[in-house]
Design a protein around this motif. Structure first.
Motif, mmCIF file in Angstrom:
data_model
loop_
_atom_site.group_PDB
_atom_site.id
_atom_site.type_symbol
_atom_site.label_atom_id
_atom_site.label_comp_id
_atom_site.label_asym_id
_atom_site.label_seq_id
_atom_site.Cartn_x
_atom_site.Cartn_y
_atom_site.Cartn_z
ATOM 1 N N CYS A 85 64.088 75.308 73.569
ATOM 2 C CA CYS A 85 65.181 76.260 73.783
ATOM 3 C C CYS A 85 66.017 76.511 72.533
ATOM 4 C CB CYS A 85 66.088 75.777 74.915
ATOM 5 S SG CYS A 85 65.276 75.814 76.524
ATOM 6 N N ILE A 136 66.089 81.550 74.943
ATOM 7 C CA ILE A 136 65.615 80.926 76.178
ATOM 8 C C ILE A 136 66.771 80.126 76.762
ATOM 9 C CG2 ILE A 136 64.046 79.211 77.160
ATOM 10 C CD1 ILE A 136 61.974 80.023 75.111
ATOM 11 N N ASN A 159 66.369 78.665 80.003
ATOM 12 C CA ASN A 159 65.755 77.647 80.845
ATOM 13 C C ASN A 159 64.246 77.859 80.858
ATOM 14 O OD1 ASN A 159 65.504 75.486 82.561
ATOM 15 N ND2 ASN A 159 66.373 76.508 84.361
ATOM 16 N N ALA A 196 59.466 80.904 80.572
ATOM 17 C CA ALA A 196 60.745 80.933 79.873
ATOM 18 C C ALA A 196 61.648 81.970 80.496
ATOM 19 C CB ALA A 196 60.525 81.236 78.388
#
Length: 177
Positions: free
Chosen positions: A116, A164, A166, A172
């Motif tokens: 992330c 991103i 999560n 994604a």
């Protein structure tokens, strides 16, 4: 003890150690730990080791040396050992450098946070309430590509920079930057 016994010990020892590294995970860690970069230089993406010293390359060298020596048993000892030594070095050189290349180019995504924290761009447009794809932008690191959908279900065009927020079910969840 004859030379054939020594050659067979090289073959069996080399194969045995490599096989045990596959079967036993603990020995595999030792094989990775025992790699030494001596006399190496960089050529583009490759880190070439002139003197291949690692347990994997030494096991291969012992196996090749014993095997080639057994095949050339009719030759004189000097010729037999010179040819076997060159073949063993070539094999060890190839193994050391190829495995080093693969280790240097393995994915760096080992946690959700590392995935992330990168900057991404949409490389396959994401349709409304649908799925597309994103790829990381960093050029000096391994590139990550993932299936993606937008957080709010809106469409996102290819080339748009996203973050991103999560990852759910290997997808994604992204928002525009």
């Amino acid at each position: 003890m004859g030379v054939q016994t020594i050659y067979m010990a090289c073959i069996i020892g080399g194969i045995g150690l490599l096989f045990s590294s596959i079967v036993l995970g603990a020995v595999g860690d030792f094989f990775d730990f025992a790699a030494v970069d001596v006399f190496s230089f960089d050529v583009g993406d490759w880190d070439i080791d002139i003197l291949p010293i690692s347990m994997k390359s030494l096991c291969l060298a012992a196996t090749v040396f014993g095997s080639v020596s057994m095949l050339l048993i009719q030759e004189s000892m000097g010729v037999r050992h010179a040819i076997a030594g060159v073949c063993a070095y070539i094999g060890a050189f190839a193994v050391q450098n190829f495995t080093g290349f693969l280790k240097n180019h393995q994915s760096e995504a080992d946690s959700l946070e590392s995935i992330c924290s990168r900057n991404y761009v949409v490389n396959i447009s994401i349709p409304e309430h649908g799925y597309g794809s994103v790829a990381s932008e960093e050029k000096d690191r391994s590139v990550l590509t993932m299936t993606a959908k937008s957080l709010d279900g809106s469409a996102i065009a290819a080339g748009t920079k996203v973050n991103i927020v999560n990852v759910a079910d290997h997808v994604a969840i992204v928002i525009k930057r």
